[in-house]
Design a protein around this motif. Structure first.
Motif, PDB file in Angstrom:
ATOM      1  N   ALA A 112      -2.470   5.161  -4.444  1.00 22.52           N
ATOM      2  CA  ALA A 112      -1.440   4.011  -4.801  1.00 22.52           C
ATOM      3  C   ALA A 112      -0.022   4.708  -4.986  1.00 22.52           C
ATOM      4  N   VAL A 113      -0.142   5.816  -5.520  1.00 20.49           N
ATOM      5  CA  VAL A 113       1.378   6.475  -5.725  1.00 20.49           C
ATOM      6  C   VAL A 113       1.785   6.905  -4.204  1.00 20.49           C
ATOM      7  N   LEU A 114       0.851   7.360  -3.261  1.00 17.48           N
ATOM      8  CA  LEU A 114       1.424   7.775  -1.999  1.00 17.48           C
ATOM      9  C   LEU A 114       1.787   6.476  -1.089  1.00 17.48           C
ATOM     10  N   THR A 115       1.021   5.256  -1.286  1.00 15.47           N
ATOM     11  CA  THR A 115       1.565   3.924  -0.801  1.00 15.47           C
ATOM     12  C   THR A 115       2.775   3.787  -1.095  1.00 15.47           C
ATOM     13  N   MET A 116       3.230   3.896  -2.566  1.00 16.61           N
ATOM     14  CA  MET A 116       4.670   3.713  -3.009  1.00 16.61           C
ATOM     15  C   MET A 116       5.690   4.451  -1.986  1.00 16.61           C
ATOM     16  N   LYS A 117       5.122   5.796  -2.142  1.00 22.82           N
ATOM     17  CA  LYS A 117       6.072   6.667  -1.443  1.00 22.82           C
ATOM     18  C   LYS A 117       6.444   6.397   0.085  1.00 22.82           C
ATOM     19  N   PHE A 118       5.306   6.178   0.782  1.00 17.81           N
ATOM     20  CA  PHE A 118       5.294   5.975   2.211  1.00 17.81           C
ATOM     21  C   PHE A 118       6.229   4.594   2.598  1.00 17.81           C
ATOM     22  N   ALA A 119       6.130   3.477   1.420  1.00 19.99           N
ATOM     23  CA  ALA A 119       6.689   2.415   1.722  1.00 19.99           C
ATOM     24  C   ALA A 119       8.070   2.551   1.432  1.00 19.99           C
ATOM     25  N   GLN A 120       8.534   3.635   0.664  1.00 22.07           N
ATOM     26  CA  GLN A 120       9.833   3.808   0.414  1.00 22.07           C
ATOM     27  C   GLN A 120      10.447   4.368   1.559  1.00 22.07           C
ATOM     28  N   ILE A 121       9.847   5.349   2.254  1.00 28.40           N
ATOM     29  CA  ILE A 121      10.084   5.944   3.575  1.00 28.40           C
ATOM     30  C   ILE A 121      10.393   5.017   4.651  1.00 28.40           C
ATOM     31  N   ALA A 122       9.567   4.013   4.772  1.00 29.92           N
ATOM     32  CA  ALA A 122       9.403   3.312   5.859  1.00 29.92           C
ATOM     33  C   ALA A 122      10.263   1.931   5.885  1.00 29.92           C
ATOM     34  N   ALA A 123      10.486   1.780   4.611  1.00 36.65           N
ATOM     35  CA  ALA A 123      11.277   0.127   4.347  1.00 36.65           C
ATOM     36  C   ALA A 123      12.764   0.327   5.088  1.00 36.65           C
ATOM     37  N   PRO A 124      13.524   1.230   5.194  1.00 37.65           N
ATOM     38  CA  PRO A 124      14.834   1.135   5.912  1.00 37.65           C
ATOM     39  C   PRO A 124      14.748   0.997   7.384  1.00 37.65           C
ATOM     40  N   TYR A 125      13.292   1.343   7.853  1.00 34.18           N
ATOM     41  CA  TYR A 125      13.498   1.299   9.423  1.00 34.18           C
ATOM     42  C   TYR A 125      12.975   0.095   9.864  1.00 34.18           C
ATOM     43  N   PHE A 126      12.452  -1.053   8.886  1.00 35.45           N
ATOM     44  CA  PHE A 126      11.917  -2.102   9.545  1.00 35.45           C
ATOM     45  C   PHE A 126      13.088  -3.453   8.923  1.00 35.45           C
ATOM     46  N   GLU A 127      12.907  -4.443   9.590  1.00 33.87           N
ATOM     47  CA  GLU A 127      13.644  -5.746   9.375  1.00 33.87           C
ATOM     48  C   GLU A 127      13.076  -6.466   8.054  1.00 33.87           C
ATOM     49  N   SER A 128      11.791  -6.687   8.059  1.00 38.92           N
ATOM     50  CA  SER A 128      11.057  -7.181   7.182  1.00 38.92           C
ATOM     51  C   SER A 128      10.056  -6.615   6.454  1.00 38.92           C
ATOM     52  N   VAL A 129       9.995  -6.467   5.012  1.00 38.69           N
ATOM     53  CA  VAL A 129       8.924  -5.883   4.151  1.00 38.69           C
ATOM     54  C   VAL A 129       8.528  -6.780   3.061  1.00 38.69           C
ATOM     55  N   GLU A 130       7.192  -7.128   3.043  1.00 36.69           N
ATOM     56  CA  GLU A 130       6.599  -7.752   2.010  1.00 36.69           C
ATOM     57  C   GLU A 130       5.423  -6.985   1.395  1.00 36.69           C
ATOM     58  N   VAL A 131       4.957  -7.422   0.193  1.00 39.37           N
ATOM     59  CA  VAL A 131       4.036  -6.869  -0.640  1.00 39.37           C
ATOM     60  C   VAL A 131       2.780  -7.805  -0.835  1.00 39.37           C
ATOM     61  N   VAL A 132       1.742  -7.411  -0.692  1.00 42.78           N
ATOM     62  CA  VAL A 132       0.370  -8.130  -1.089  1.00 42.78           C
ATOM     63  C   VAL A 132      -0.360  -7.335  -1.845  1.00 42.78           C
ATOM     64  N   GLU A 133      -0.574  -8.019  -3.087  1.00 38.62           N
ATOM     65  CA  GLU A 133      -1.391  -7.114  -4.074  1.00 38.62           C
ATOM     66  C   GLU A 133      -3.000  -7.837  -4.064  1.00 38.62           C
ATOM     67  N   LEU A 134      -4.154  -7.406  -4.253  1.00 37.76           N
ATOM     68  CA  LEU A 134      -5.234  -8.081  -4.311  1.00 37.76           C
ATOM     69  C   LEU A 134      -6.048  -7.543  -5.466  1.00 37.76           C
ATOM     70  N   HIS A 135      -6.369  -8.398  -6.361  1.00 39.55           N
ATOM     71  CA  HIS A 135      -7.259  -7.807  -7.549  1.00 39.55           C
ATOM     72  C   HIS A 135      -8.226  -8.638  -8.109  1.00 39.55           C
ATOM     73  N   HIS A 136      -9.222  -8.206  -9.102  1.00 45.60           N
ATOM     74  CA  HIS A 136     -10.460  -8.669  -9.529  1.00 45.60           C
ATOM     75  C   HIS A 136      -9.563  -9.906 -10.273  1.00 45.60           C
ATOM     76  N   PRO A 137     -10.478 -11.268 -10.434  1.00 44.25           N
ATOM     77  CA  PRO A 137     -10.050 -12.473 -11.044  1.00 44.25           C
ATOM     78  C   PRO A 137      -9.745 -12.154 -12.874  1.00 44.25           C
ATOM     79  N   ASN A 138     -10.336 -11.178 -13.343  1.00 40.99           N
ATOM     80  CA  ASN A 138     -10.177 -11.010 -14.798  1.00 40.99           C
ATOM     81  C   ASN A 138      -8.741 -10.246 -15.136  1.00 40.99           C
TER      82      ASN A 138
END
Ligand SMILES: NC(=O)C1=CN([C@@H]2O[C@H](COP(=O)(O)OP(=O)(O)OC[C@H]3O[C@@H](n4cnc5c(N)ncnc54)[C@H](OP(=O)(O)O)[C@@H]3O)[C@@H](O)[C@H]2O)C=CC1
Ligand SMILES: O=C(O)C1=N[C@H](C(=O)O)C[C@H](O)C1
Length: 250
Positions: A112-138
């Motif tokens: 997850a820490v690396l996901t955040m890092k990769f997202a930061q690196i990639a974000a300026p190179y793309f027009e659109s960015v969205e985040v989808v998080e998926l978790h247990h219902p509790n």
């Protein structure tokens, strides 16, 4: 060498119970307390806890940290619900106890820490960015602390790069159809039986998309980060926000 004296708060919870086992199994640590909702915080001081691992609820975390910081007990915090106001209050307490360290980690898993890092690196190179998080219902809160932090880091990276806002719908027939707006980044939360903790960062440009996805399949994924946090926080006074600072990823 003497063992690090660690306590777990929220010890009967999903992540807290796993943390109890991880601390017990760590050769350089001694579990000195495993506290639930009804246990008295004074036990921490009585048993000489050096580090408290805080894994309770957004409603309990501030009271627990107030006690820890006042007693010079370092803290490793996974509990969510962090706002600017809460962080300012915590920094105020730490100013009064300058040798005490608190690590707040929106996510303890390396992926997850690396996901955040990769997202930061990639974000300026793309027009659109969205985040989808998926978790247990509790899970009590939405969006997740990880998704909120990911969106903030993406927004910061795009601001630094001078990126234009992503094109968006001008009409939404139903409130919420475009998710929550976190610093200009749409964040969508799914709650589904069978899931644990997952996140996708979707990036889109002309004729291409990039998806960065992380899946925590078991609470064990958070344990190396918690143990690392406990070892490092005792020599890192003040507030550290994000496990990446202890992984030398910056
Ligand atoms: N940063 C990270 O990597 C991760 C963070 N989390 C976060 O950790 C938190 C806990 O999640 P999870 O384990 O799923 O939740 P649970 O509801 O399973 O566990 C929380 C536990 O804390 C207990 N509790 C509540 N108040 C207190 C208190 N004042 N002192 C001691 N214990 C207390 C609860 O007791 P009772 O049931 O009696 O109310 C419960 O046993 C959430 O904020 C979650 O988002 C979770 C996974 C990873
Ligand atoms: O409640 C959970 O389960 C989790 N909470 C944290 C968050 O809100 O980001 C970390 C992880 O997603 C699991």
């Amino acid at each position: 060498m003497s063992k690090l004296r660690v306590a777990v708060l929220g010890a009967k919870g999903r992540i807290g119970s796993e943390a109890v086992r991880a601390v017990e199994a760590a050769e350089d640590m001694e579990l000195v307390a495993a506290l639930g909702r009804d246990d008295k915080l004074e036990i921490l001081a009585e048993r000489g806890a050096q580090v408290a691992v805080e894994l309770t609820t957004p409603a309990s975390v501030m009271g627990n940290l107030d006690f820890c910081v006042r007693h010079g007990i370092h803290a490793v915090v996974g509990t969510t619900g962090w706002t600017d106001d809460r962080l300012a209050q915590l920094k105020g307490w730490l100013d009064q106890s300058p040798e005490t360290g608190v690590l707040i980690a929106p996510n303890f898993s390396i992926g997850a820490v690396l996901t955040m890092k990769f997202a930061q690196i990639a974000a300026p190179y793309f027009e659109s960015v969205e985040v989808v998080e998926l978790h247990h219902p509790n899970k009590v809160d939405a969006p997740s602390g990880t998704a909120t932090r990911t969106a903030q880091l993406i927004a910061e990276a795009r601001r630094r790069a001078g990126s234009a806002p992503a094109p968006d719908a001008t009409v939404t027939a139903l409130d919420g159809a475009r998710g929550a707006d976190v610093d200009g980044v749409p964040v969508h939360a799914v709650r589904l039986r069978g899931l644990l903790a997952h996140q996708e960062v979707l990036l889109g440009g002309e004729g291409e998309t990039l998806t960065v996805r992380h899946d925590s399949l078991h609470h064990s994924s958070f344990m190396p980060g918690i143990l690392l946090g406990a070892r490092r926080v005792v020599t890192t006074p003040g507030l550290t926000f994000g496990l990446e600072h202890f992984l030398d990823l910056n």
